[in-house]
Write a protein that holds these residues in place. Structure first.
Motif, PDB file in Angstrom:
ATOM      1  N   ASN A  98       0.807  -1.223   0.000  1.00 42.34           N
ATOM      2  CA  ASN A  98       0.000   0.000   0.000  1.00 42.34           C
ATOM      3  C   ASN A  98       0.840   1.272   0.000  1.00 42.34           C
ATOM      4  O   ASN A  98       0.452   2.276  -0.603  1.00 42.34           O
ATOM      5  CB  ASN A  98      -0.956   0.018   1.196  1.00 42.34           C
ATOM      6  CG  ASN A  98      -2.329  -0.535   0.842  1.00 42.34           C
ATOM      7  OD1 ASN A  98      -2.549  -0.996  -0.289  1.00 42.34           O
ATOM      8  ND2 ASN A  98      -3.247  -0.495   1.775  1.00 42.34           N
ATOM      9  N   ILE A  99       1.991   1.246   0.664  1.00 41.85           N
ATOM     10  CA  ILE A  99       2.828   2.451   0.721  1.00 41.85           C
ATOM     11  C   ILE A  99       3.319   2.782  -0.693  1.00 41.85           C
ATOM     12  O   ILE A  99       3.288   3.945  -1.114  1.00 41.85           O
ATOM     13  CB  ILE A  99       4.016   2.271   1.697  1.00 41.85           C
ATOM     14  CG1 ILE A  99       3.508   1.932   3.101  1.00 41.85           C
ATOM     15  CG2 ILE A  99       4.865   3.539   1.758  1.00 41.85           C
ATOM     16  CD1 ILE A  99       4.602   1.616   4.113  1.00 41.85           C
ATOM     17  N   VAL A 100       3.733   1.772  -1.428  1.00 42.24           N
ATOM     18  CA  VAL A 100       4.184   1.983  -2.816  1.00 42.24           C
ATOM     19  C   VAL A 100       3.030   2.497  -3.666  1.00 42.24           C
ATOM     20  O   VAL A 100       3.206   3.403  -4.494  1.00 42.24           O
ATOM     21  CB  VAL A 100       4.740   0.668  -3.411  1.00 42.24           C
ATOM     22  CG1 VAL A 100       5.104   0.857  -4.874  1.00 42.24           C
ATOM     23  CG2 VAL A 100       5.961   0.208  -2.629  1.00 42.24           C
ATOM     24  N   ARG A 101       1.834   1.939  -3.470  1.00 45.63           N
ATOM     25  CA  ARG A 101       0.675   2.374  -4.259  1.00 45.63           C
ATOM     26  C   ARG A 101       0.356   3.847  -4.020  1.00 45.63           C
ATOM     27  O   ARG A 101       0.069   4.594  -4.961  1.00 45.63           O
ATOM     28  CB  ARG A 101      -0.553   1.515  -3.896  1.00 45.63           C
ATOM     29  CG  ARG A 101      -0.452   0.075  -4.362  1.00 45.63           C
ATOM     30  CD  ARG A 101      -1.757  -0.676  -4.168  1.00 45.63           C
ATOM     31  NE  ARG A 101      -1.538  -2.092  -4.341  1.00 45.63           N
ATOM     32  CZ  ARG A 101      -1.451  -2.965  -3.335  1.00 45.63           C
ATOM     33  NH1 ARG A 101      -1.565  -2.554  -2.084  1.00 45.63           N
ATOM     34  NH2 ARG A 101      -1.239  -4.239  -3.578  1.00 45.63           N
ATOM     35  N   VAL A 102       0.411   4.257  -2.760  1.00 44.49           N
ATOM     36  CA  VAL A 102       0.110   5.659  -2.435  1.00 44.49           C
ATOM     37  C   VAL A 102       1.145   6.590  -3.058  1.00 44.49           C
ATOM     38  O   VAL A 102       0.803   7.599  -3.683  1.00 44.49           O
ATOM     39  CB  VAL A 102       0.064   5.859  -0.904  1.00 44.49           C
ATOM     40  CG1 VAL A 102       0.009   7.344  -0.557  1.00 44.49           C
ATOM     41  CG2 VAL A 102      -1.146   5.156  -0.310  1.00 44.49           C
ATOM     42  N   VAL A 103       2.431   6.235  -2.905  1.00 40.72           N
ATOM     43  CA  VAL A 103       3.502   7.081  -3.452  1.00 40.72           C
ATOM     44  C   VAL A 103       3.420   7.138  -4.972  1.00 40.72           C
ATOM     45  O   VAL A 103       3.759   8.159  -5.587  1.00 40.72           O
ATOM     46  CB  VAL A 103       4.889   6.562  -2.978  1.00 40.72           C
ATOM     47  CG1 VAL A 103       6.027   7.265  -3.709  1.00 40.72           C
ATOM     48  CG2 VAL A 103       5.034   6.759  -1.477  1.00 40.72           C
ATOM     49  N   SER A 104       2.950   6.056  -5.597  1.00 39.94           N
ATOM     50  CA  SER A 104       2.825   6.008  -7.056  1.00 39.94           C
ATOM     51  C   SER A 104       1.610   6.777  -7.561  1.00 39.94           C
ATOM     52  O   SER A 104       1.436   6.926  -8.768  1.00 39.94           O
ATOM     53  CB  SER A 104       2.737   4.561  -7.527  1.00 39.94           C
ATOM     54  OG  SER A 104       3.900   3.848  -7.146  1.00 39.94           O
ATOM     55  N   GLY A 105       0.752   7.225  -6.639  1.00 39.93           N
ATOM     56  CA  GLY A 105      -0.386   8.040  -7.041  1.00 39.93           C
ATOM     57  C   GLY A 105      -1.709   7.313  -7.129  1.00 39.93           C
ATOM     58  O   GLY A 105      -2.711   7.897  -7.555  1.00 39.93           O
ATOM     59  N   GLU A 106      -1.754   6.035  -6.716  1.00 35.83           N
ATOM     60  CA  GLU A 106      -3.030   5.316  -6.719  1.00 35.83           C
ATOM     61  C   GLU A 106      -3.976   5.929  -5.685  1.00 35.83           C
ATOM     62  O   GLU A 106      -3.556   6.341  -4.614  1.00 35.83           O
ATOM     63  CB  GLU A 106      -2.821   3.831  -6.407  1.00 35.83           C
ATOM     64  CG  GLU A 106      -2.356   3.021  -7.590  1.00 35.83           C
ATOM     65  CD  GLU A 106      -2.385   1.530  -7.310  1.00 35.83           C
ATOM     66  OE1 GLU A 106      -3.356   1.063  -6.692  1.00 35.83           O
ATOM     67  OE2 GLU A 106      -1.433   0.838  -7.703  1.00 35.83           O
ATOM     68  N   LYS A 107      -5.269   5.948  -6.015  1.00 34.85           N
ATOM     69  CA  LYS A 107      -6.250   6.553  -5.117  1.00 34.85           C
ATOM     70  C   LYS A 107      -6.768   5.522  -4.134  1.00 34.85           C
ATOM     71  O   LYS A 107      -7.848   4.950  -4.314  1.00 34.85           O
ATOM     72  CB  LYS A 107      -7.374   7.175  -5.929  1.00 34.85           C
ATOM     73  CG  LYS A 107      -6.928   8.435  -6.675  1.00 34.85           C
ATOM     74  CD  LYS A 107      -8.080   9.129  -7.370  1.00 34.85           C
ATOM     75  CE  LYS A 107      -7.708  10.540  -7.803  1.00 34.85           C
ATOM     76  NZ  LYS A 107      -6.374  10.705  -8.344  1.00 34.85           N
ATOM     77  N   ILE A 108      -5.978   5.258  -3.097  1.00 32.28           N
ATOM     78  CA  ILE A 108      -6.442   4.413  -2.008  1.00 32.28           C
ATOM     79  C   ILE A 108      -6.447   5.255  -0.734  1.00 32.28           C
ATOM     80  O   ILE A 108      -5.746   6.253  -0.642  1.00 32.28           O
ATOM     81  CB  ILE A 108      -5.549   3.157  -1.828  1.00 32.28           C
ATOM     82  CG1 ILE A 108      -4.107   3.563  -1.530  1.00 32.28           C
ATOM     83  CG2 ILE A 108      -5.596   2.269  -3.044  1.00 32.28           C
ATOM     84  CD1 ILE A 108      -3.220   2.401  -1.140  1.00 32.28           C
ATOM     85  N   GLY A 109      -7.253   4.871   0.219  1.00 31.84           N
ATOM     86  CA  GLY A 109      -7.300   5.643   1.455  1.00 31.84           C
ATOM     87  C   GLY A 109      -8.107   6.919   1.297  1.00 31.84           C
ATOM     88  O   GLY A 109      -8.972   7.034   0.417  1.00 31.84           O
TER      89      GLY A 109
END
Length: 234
Positions: free
Chosen positions: A218-229
């Protein structure tokens, strides 16, 4: 997506559901995620909490002087910081612990310019001992450090997958808020982080992403710009 981030990890998260102490397997999973973010070219500062050892406002501190209890809480964050540093360095990365309370044998003293230099050199920096002052939480420390190091965003990794209208563990009717403002957090009295941290982020236009760290990657997804959280803006 982001060049420099400040990641806030709670002490309870490092306990991985055990309530007390550090889960050795989980902390190495967290370190692996941080390494994956680092591999993307993102500079990372980390603030760790200490609730898995001692919390100044918890029941166990009820008869203690608040200043003494808060100092014990700050020292517990140093324990977590050293454990996380060890896990990160085992992956071959350079990592520095900087403490707001001076303890030269175990950590560097927190000096803003030195912290910035570490980040520019590609080192991961863990900020320990909160702000170094009682009556301020590690959430406030995370907000302050995010501003000081000029982070693009504050990432708050929690046990739930975003901000809800109520505690989703207690209220089945709670609904998730994909985006919200700091003013709305204060108006609705949502327990995302303490009011001091919220007002500090709002006044300095620091965006914040609240997401779950229970799902691997999830940390990688957030930094990559995915809209989670949930994204919080001023």
């Amino acid at each position: 997506m982001y060049k420099r981030v400040l990641l806030k990890l709670s002490g309870e998260a490092l306990a991985a559901g055990r309530g007390f102490g550090i889960d050795a397997i989980f902390i190495h999973k967290v370190a692996a995620e941080i390494a994956a973010v680092h591999a993307l070219g993102c500079e990372i500062g980390i603030v760790v909490g200490g609730g898995n050892f001692f919390r100044g406002v918890a029941q166990q501190a009820i008869d203690m002087d608040r200043v003494a209890a808060d100092h014990m809480g700050m020292l517990s964050t140093v324990i977590n910081a050293i454990a996380l540093q060890d896990a990160i360095e085992k992956l071959g990365l350079f990592c520095r612990v900087m403490s707001a309370i001076e303890m030269h044998q175990v950590a560097e003293p927190y000096i803003r310019r030195r912290a910035m230099r570490h980040l520019e050199k590609g080192r991961i920096v863990i900020f320990a001992a909160g702000t170094g002052n009682p009556f301020f939480s590690t959430d406030t420390a995370a907000s302050l450090r995010a501003m000081e190091i000029k982070a693009d965003i504050l990432l708050k990794a929690t046990s739930v997958d975003g901000i809800y209208t109520a505690d989703p563990k207690l209220d089945p009717e709670a609904t998730k808020l994909p985006q919200i403002t700091y003013n709305d957090i204060m108006r609705l009295n949502l327990r995302v982080m303490d009011q001091t941290a919220v007002s500090l982020c709002r006044d300095n236009n620091m965006p914040m992403m609240v997401f779950s760290m229970r799902e691997q990657g999830n940390i990688v997804r957030v930094v990559s710009g995915e809209k989670i959280g949930s994204l919080v803006t001023a």
